[in-house]
Structures are given as structure tokens and as C-alpha cells.
Design a protein around this motif. Structure first.
Motif, short mmCIF file in Angstrom:
data_model
loop_
_atom_site.label_atom_id
_atom_site.label_comp_id
_atom_site.label_asym_id
_atom_site.label_seq_id
_atom_site.Cartn_x
_atom_site.Cartn_y
_atom_site.Cartn_z
N ARG A 210 0.87 -1.14 -0.04
CA ARG A 210 -0.07 -0.07 0.11
C ARG A 210 1.00 1.21 -0.05
N ARG A 211 0.37 2.36 -0.78
CA ARG A 211 1.05 3.60 -0.57
C ARG A 211 0.01 4.83 -0.46
N GLY A 212 0.16 5.31 0.69
CA GLY A 212 -0.69 6.10 0.91
C GLY A 212 -0.61 7.67 0.17
N THR A 213 -1.56 8.31 -0.59
CA THR A 213 -1.26 9.29 -1.14
C THR A 213 -2.41 10.23 -0.87
N LEU A 214 -2.28 11.62 -0.95
CA LEU A 214 -3.18 12.65 -0.92
C LEU A 214 -3.46 12.97 -2.27
N TYR A 215 -4.77 13.29 -2.43
CA TYR A 215 -5.30 13.55 -4.03
C TYR A 215 -6.05 14.76 -3.90
N ARG A 216 -5.92 15.63 -4.80
CA ARG A 216 -6.96 16.80 -5.09
C ARG A 216 -7.56 16.78 -6.34
N LEU A 217 -8.71 17.53 -6.46
CA LEU A 217 -9.27 17.70 -7.91
C LEU A 217 -8.41 18.32 -8.98
N ARG A 218 -8.43 17.74 -10.10
CA ARG A 218 -7.35 18.25 -11.35
C ARG A 218 -7.75 19.51 -11.49
N SER A 219 -9.08 20.14 -11.22
CA SER A 219 -9.74 21.40 -11.33
C SER A 219 -9.23 22.19 -10.27
N ARG A 220 -8.36 21.85 -9.24
CA ARG A 220 -8.27 22.72 -8.11
C ARG A 220 -6.53 22.89 -7.87
N PRO A 221 -5.75 23.42 -8.82
CA PRO A 221 -4.32 23.38 -8.77
C PRO A 221 -3.90 24.34 -7.82
N ASP A 222 -4.91 25.08 -7.25
CA ASP A 222 -4.57 25.99 -6.03
C ASP A 222 -4.13 25.24 -4.86
N VAL A 223 -4.70 23.94 -4.75
CA VAL A 223 -4.41 23.11 -3.58
C VAL A 223 -2.97 22.62 -3.67
N LYS A 224 -1.99 23.02 -3.05
CA LYS A 224 -0.59 22.77 -3.18
C LYS A 224 -0.03 22.30 -1.97
N LEU A 225 0.75 21.14 -2.19
CA LEU A 225 1.42 20.49 -1.06
C LEU A 225 3.03 20.32 -1.36
N GLN A 226 3.77 20.58 -0.52
CA GLN A 226 5.17 20.32 -0.67
C GLN A 226 5.44 19.09 0.51
N GLU A 227 4.86 19.17 1.76
CA GLU A 227 5.07 18.39 2.60
C GLU A 227 3.86 17.98 3.47
N VAL A 228 3.76 17.15 4.32
CA VAL A 228 2.55 16.62 5.10
C VAL A 228 1.96 17.87 5.75
N ALA A 229 3.04 18.66 6.41
CA ALA A 229 2.59 19.95 7.20
C ALA A 229 1.62 20.78 6.25
N ALA B 48 -0.51 20.11 4.27
CA ALA B 48 -2.21 19.71 4.27
C ALA B 48 -2.89 20.39 5.52
N LYS B 49 -2.22 20.86 6.28
CA LYS B 49 -2.97 21.69 7.45
C LYS B 49 -3.77 22.84 7.18
N ARG B 50 -3.36 23.23 5.76
CA ARG B 50 -4.07 24.62 5.41
C ARG B 50 -5.33 24.12 4.90
N TYR B 51 -5.65 22.61 4.63
CA TYR B 51 -6.76 22.29 3.78
C TYR B 51 -7.70 21.15 4.86
N LEU B 52 -8.86 20.74 4.44
CA LEU B 52 -9.46 19.65 4.86
C LEU B 52 -9.23 18.46 4.13
N PHE C 291 -16.12 15.52 -4.02
CA PHE C 291 -16.56 16.08 -5.47
C PHE C 291 -17.35 17.44 -5.38
N ALA C 292 -18.02 17.49 -3.88
CA ALA C 292 -18.81 18.77 -3.93
C ALA C 292 -17.94 19.98 -3.39
N GLY C 293 -16.57 19.73 -2.97
CA GLY C 293 -15.63 20.68 -2.61
C GLY C 293 -15.91 20.83 -1.01
N ARG C 294 -16.39 20.01 -0.34
CA ARG C 294 -16.52 20.10 1.04
C ARG C 294 -15.22 19.74 1.97
#
Length: 263
Positions: free
Chosen positions: A120-139, A141-145, A183-186
Motif C-alpha cells: 500500500r502507498r498512502g497518497t493525498l489527492y486533489r481535484l484536477r480542477s483545483r491546482p490552487d491546492v498545493k502541497l510540498q510536505e504533509v504539514a 495539508a493543515k491548510r486544507y481539509l 467532489f462537492a468541494g467540502r
């Protein structure tokens, strides 16, 4: 590849039961000096376990456990339940087999471990339509839900990495609710095993092409485990049957049919 309350009568009626084969399969070498009857607990989690068109359980974990139990001469009933209930029942009762559970340090003393069945490889995904959701490291992700399944390994791992429930993590009882929120953006991020993401998303009627990976956060071991209150002699018999499956190639053949990486 959930709620911590007792099942209602309706839940019980919906539970699917199936008697596993009790005869030893061709080539089996395990001698059954004692008959055990166990419950195999499944969640709806493609391609590990799901209901087929006829309503019967199928999938990688189902097929590989049937082969294992047949060789060991163990009778079994298969049941679907929510993941929190699977964990609760496995903690509380003997003779419970969970055919697909990630082996984590905190879970190590909670089960009798039989075999590692995949990777298993745990991975965080975003919607392709949300390039503004950016991650360089796990920390970051605290800017998002981030959406996770309650009590799933991804939730456990992200908690250990410093994300907080409610503040950074939004736990859903099942993938229907989780994907609806995503997919609803919540929720802006969702956690998946990258090896299974496409199969899961497509099975719920969404397009996997709408998602893109942003950050890999873990690597772990999906395994088969027996409840701790079970007899160690039963665990030994199952481990012996697994070694037969590995040595004669039957485990690899099942894994290949499902496109699963066998360790």
C-alpha cells in the motif's frame, strides 16, 4: 480498499452470510485434526472485497481467504460490515478473520498476524480542477481539509503525522459519503492507496481522471489477521496453508488476476 454503535435489526438483515468451502482443495497438505469455524469480516472496498452481481462476496481478499481456508480445512461465514464495526468485533471476539488490514505498529499486539497479502502507498489527492491546492510536505495539508474513512489506516497515519480530527481531517463512514464531500468541494484533499484509487473511485460512479496525486505520505503492508482471542493453533494452521500457497504459486496467480502487488 463506519460508526461505533451497535448494529440495528435492519443492519443485521442486510448482513450477507456465505459458508466457505470446508473440503481441502487439491494439493493441500494441511491436516485438520480439529475443526474450527470462523467469521470472515469484510468491508465494501474494491478490489479487495465487494458484492458481486449475484449478491455474493467476491474480490481479491475474498478469493485468497477462500483458498487459504479451504486448504486449512476451516469452515467460515463471510459477513460485510462497516470498518469501525469490523475492528470492534475483531477486538472483542475469537475466531474472527480480517483478510485485508494494514499492519501498523499500534495494531501489532491486537491480532495474530497470518500473512502480508499486498502493498500500500498512502497518497493525498486533489481535484484536477483545483491546482490552487498545493502541497510540498504533509504539514502543508493543515491548510486544507482532508477526507478520510473513519478508523482507516490513512486516518491513523495522518493523525500520527500531526493532522488533527475535525481541524485538518474529516472522517466519513464510507466511500459514498467521502466522495460526495470531495467532489462537492467540502473537503479539498482525499487520502487513498494509490494502487487502488482508480478502482475505488470508478466503482462509485466518478472518473479517476478528475483526481491527481499531490503527495505520497506512507508505505505500508495490507495483511491477513486473526483476532487475538483466537487459538494460536488456528493461526499456525493458517500460516502453514499460506506458505503452501506461496510455494506452489496459487497466491501469486490470484494476485495477478486482480492486478495486486504480492510482496
Amino acid at each position: 480498499m463506519p460508526f461505533e454503535t451497535s448494529l440495528t435489526a435492519a443492519d443485521s438483515r442486510r448482513r450477507l452470510l456465505l459458508l466457505a468451502p470446508t473440503l481441502l482443495l487439491p494439493g493441500a497438505r494441511v491436516k485438520a485434526s480439529q475443526t474450527w469455524r470462523i467469521t470472515v469480516l469484510l468491508e465494501e472496498f474494491r478490489p479487495f472485497s465487494m458484492r458481486g452481481a449475484d449478491g455474493q462476496p467476491e474480490g481479491f481478499a475474498v478469493e485468497i481467504s477462500r483458498e487459504l481456508l479451504g486448504r486449512a480445512g476451516v469452515e467460515a461465514v463471510y459477513e460485510f460490515d462497516s470498518w469501525p464495526r469490523v475492528m470492534q468485533r475483531a477486538r472483542e471476539h475469537p475466531n474472527i478473520l480480517v483478510p485485508a488490514i494494514v499492519r501498523l505498529p499500534e495494531r501489532e499486539p491486537q491480532f495474530r498476524w497470518i500473512a502480508q497479502i499486498s502493498q500500500r502507498r498512502g497518497t493525498l489527492y486533489r481535484l484536477r480542477s483545483r491546482p490552487d491546492v498545493k502541497l510540498q510536505e504533509v504539514a502543508d495539508a493543515k491548510r486544507y481539509l482532508t477526507g478520510v474513512i473513519k478508523d482507516d489506516v490513512s486516518e491513523r497515519e495522518l493523525l500520527a503525522l500531526g493532522l488533527q480530527p475535525g481541524e485538518h481531517l474529516d472522517a466519513s463512514g464510507d466511500y459514498t459519503v467521502l466522495l460526495r464531500k470531495f467532489f462537492a468541494g467540502r473537503v479539498q484533499l482525499v487520502a487513498f492507496n494509490s494502487l487502488l484509487m482508480s478502482a475505488i473511485v470508478e466503482s462509485y460512479g466518478y472518473s479517476a481522471q478528475d483526481l491527481e496525486p499531490t503527495l505520497a505520505f506512507s508505505s505500508s503492508r495490507p495483511s491477513m489477521a486473526l483476532s487475538l482471542k483466537s487459538d494460536e493453533a488456528l493461526a499456525r494452521r493458517l500460516r502453514q496453508a499460506w506458505e503452501q500457497m506461496r510455494s506452489d504459486g496459487s497466491a501469486a496467480a490470484i494476485a495477478t488476476r486482480y492486478g495486486m502487488p504480492l510482496p
